[in-house]
Scaffold this active site. Structure first.
Site, PDB file in Angstrom:
ATOM      1  N   ASN A  12      67.749  31.381 -35.162  1.00 44.12           N
ATOM      2  CA  ASN A  12      67.244  30.387 -35.459  1.00 44.12           C
ATOM      3  C   ASN A  12      66.005  30.719 -34.915  1.00 44.12           C
ATOM      4  OD1 ASN A  12      67.744  30.419 -33.255  1.00 44.12           O
ATOM      5  ND2 ASN A  12      68.318  27.131 -32.975  1.00 44.12           N
ATOM      6  N   LYS A 210      71.991  42.201 -30.620  1.00 44.20           N
ATOM      7  CA  LYS A 210      70.820  42.533 -30.188  1.00 44.20           C
ATOM      8  C   LYS A 210      70.738  42.274 -28.453  1.00 44.20           C
ATOM      9  CE  LYS A 210      69.689  37.715 -29.987  1.00 44.20           C
ATOM     10  NZ  LYS A 210      70.866  37.471 -30.442  1.00 44.20           N
ATOM     11  N   LYS A 272      77.441  37.519 -26.534  1.00 42.01           N
ATOM     12  CA  LYS A 272      75.788  36.831 -25.524  1.00 42.01           C
ATOM     13  C   LYS A 272      76.568  36.492 -23.802  1.00 42.01           C
ATOM     14  CE  LYS A 272      74.506  34.381 -28.999  1.00 42.01           C
ATOM     15  NZ  LYS A 272      73.399  35.039 -29.860  1.00 42.01           N
TER      16      LYS A 272
HETATM   17  P1  ADP Z   1      72.110  33.842 -32.882  1.00 45.76           P
HETATM   18  O1  ADP Z   1      71.323  34.203 -34.307  1.00 45.76           O
HETATM   19  O2  ADP Z   1      71.330  33.041 -31.802  1.00 45.76           O
HETATM   20  O3  ADP Z   1      72.413  35.137 -32.237  1.00 45.76           O
HETATM   21  P2  ADP Z   1      74.697  33.131 -33.057  1.00 45.76           P
HETATM   22  O4  ADP Z   1      74.941  32.650 -34.757  1.00 45.76           O
HETATM   23  O5  ADP Z   1      75.072  34.591 -33.601  1.00 45.76           O
HETATM   24  O6  ADP Z   1      73.445  33.046 -32.557  1.00 45.76           O
HETATM   25  O7  ADP Z   1      75.775  32.917 -31.937  1.00 45.76           O
HETATM   26  C1  ADP Z   1      75.788  31.100 -31.769  1.00 45.76           C
HETATM   27  C2  ADP Z   1      76.707  30.571 -32.369  1.00 45.76           C
HETATM   28  O8  ADP Z   1      78.038  30.282 -31.424  1.00 45.76           O
HETATM   29  C3  ADP Z   1      75.567  29.128 -31.500  1.00 45.76           C
HETATM   30  O9  ADP Z   1      75.840  28.190 -32.623  1.00 45.76           O
HETATM   31  C4  ADP Z   1      77.815  28.395 -31.950  1.00 45.76           C
HETATM   32  O10 ADP Z   1      77.820  27.561 -33.381  1.00 45.76           O
HETATM   33  C5  ADP Z   1      78.656  29.382 -31.304  1.00 45.76           C
HETATM   34  N1  ADP Z   1      79.749  29.576 -30.411  1.00 45.76           N
HETATM   35  C6  ADP Z   1      80.947  30.213 -31.019  1.00 45.76           C
HETATM   36  N2  ADP Z   1      81.830  29.883 -29.518  1.00 45.76           N
HETATM   37  C7  ADP Z   1      80.968  29.411 -28.304  1.00 45.76           C
HETATM   38  C8  ADP Z   1      81.390  29.078 -27.269  1.00 45.76           C
HETATM   39  N3  ADP Z   1      82.119  29.209 -26.716  1.00 45.76           N
HETATM   40  N4  ADP Z   1      80.476  27.572 -26.344  1.00 45.76           N
HETATM   41  C9  ADP Z   1      79.105  27.467 -27.302  1.00 45.76           C
HETATM   42  N5  ADP Z   1      78.568  28.474 -28.958  1.00 45.76           N
HETATM   43  C10 ADP Z   1      79.846  28.866 -29.703  1.00 45.76           C
HETATM   44 MG    MG Z   2      74.062  36.975 -33.218  1.00 44.12          MG
END
Ligand code: ADP
Ligand code: MG
Length: 310
Positions: A12, A210, A272
């Site tokens: 994002n 990443k 993450k």
């Molecule tokens: P990025 O492009 O930043 O790597 P991702 O879409 O891969 O983003 O990962 C972030 C997303 O993970 C959040 O937007 C959320 O919807 C999702 N998510 C899944 N499990 C969780 C959790 N336990 N707590 C918070 N977010 C979560």
């Molecule tokens: Mg991601």
């Protein structure tokens, strides 16, 4: 306190098309320069999902025309995405720095990341890349050495491995630029995956996560803090359920327990939390923060986000 920070930007922060990226990097640059203005040394990394998809798709489409443009190896697609994203990001940062009277040089570094040719991820590639092919096209590509898998009745798609990052090849250059007070954009899209063959680095068909690559980089350049910026302000347990609970602090012990209990989605929050925990575990005093771009400044001050520490 002045900190050495690796700042990993999520999807994002970059938008998902050409115009979107141009726009998104402006806000992203403001948030990054806020941290630099506070005196922190910042090294920037980023994802590349939509961009590498677009690059791969364009070359796949070209390969189907009379021109017989070759399909690009994934390593080359990642290299192109680093150049393209770095170009927008470094210019947005430059502009933001100059507008605040901070004439700090900014550069993007094409960065390779070593993986193990025997990483078990290569035995079972799982990450789908690019467009759908017919059975005949898939057979032809398989003969050329690509791995394709049938994807839920929609046709065949290339799949690549997602191996673990071992070494950041250009780490000394990153350190030199950082120590000279310059801003460096590095390890984009998890880095260009390479395997060592003597002095030769051979690009391989893979994509490195990443978040994992950023954690590796942070440890290798001896950062104090890894900040993973994404679409949510905090990490949750029971995410999306009625008993959802947002976490301010996450100990290494709890991180392991919550991972085992399946609280973090594969391919999004799981890498993450795992990468953040691995960095925090790598040396006492190292901290990881997961939050959103607009909250990075408050997060460093301990006012929001999820802090992972030993
Ligand atoms: P990025 O492009 O930043 O790597 P991702 O879409 O891969 O983003 O990962 C972030 C997303 O993970 C959040 O937007 C959320 O919807 C999702 N998510 C899944 N499990 C969780 C959790 N336990 N707590 C918070 N977010 C979560
Ligand atoms: Mg991601």
């Amino acid at each position: 306190m002045r900190k050495k920070i690796v700042l990993a930007l999520g999807g994002n922060a970059l938008g998902d098309n050409l115009a979107g990226q141009m726009q998104a990097v402006k806000q992203t640059a403001q948030a990054i320069v806020d941290l630099i203005a506070q005196g922190h040394q910042v090294v920037v990394t980023h994802g590349n999902g939509p961009q590498v998809g677009m690059i791969n798709l364009a070359f796949e489409a070209a390969a189907r025309t009379e021109a017989h443009t070759p399909m690009l190896p994934m390593s080359v697609c990642v290299a192109l995405s680093q150049g393209y994203i770095g170009y927008d990001l470094q210019n947005a940062l430059r502009e933001e720095l100059l507008s605040r009277d901070m004439p700090i040089p900014v550069a993007t570094l094409i960065t390779q990341v070593e993986v193990d040719a025997n990483d078990e991820a290569f035995r079972n590639p799982t990450k789908p890349i690019g467009s759908f092919f017919s059975k005949d096209e898939a057979d032809a590509l398989t003969k050329q050495g690509y791995t394709l898998k049938e994807d839920a009745g929609r046709g065949y798609r290339r799949v690549v491995a997602s191996p673990q990052p071992l070494d950041i090849i250009e780490k000394e250059t990153v350190k030199a630029l950082m120590n000279a007070g310059q801003v460096v954009i590095t390890t984009g899209g998890g880095g260009i995956p390479v395997v060592r063959e003597g002095h030769h680095l051979r690009g391989v068909s893979a994509v490195i996560d990443k978040d994992w690559a950023s954690a590796r980089l942070a440890a290798m350049i001896d950062a104090d803090m890894l900040i993973i910026l994404t679409a949510v302000e905090k990490v949750a347990i029971n995410f999306g359920k009625s008993n959802e609970q947002w976490l301010e602090k996450l100990s290494l012990h709890d991180a392991e327990r919550f991972i085992a209990e399946g609280h973090f989605a594969k391919g999004s929050m799981l890498p993450k939390v795992e990468a953040a925990a691995s960095f925090a575990r790598s040396r006492p005093g190292r901290q990881a923060l997961i939050t959103m771009l607009s909250k990075a400044k408050e997060g460093i001050e301990g006012k929001t986000g999820t802090i992972i520490e030993g």
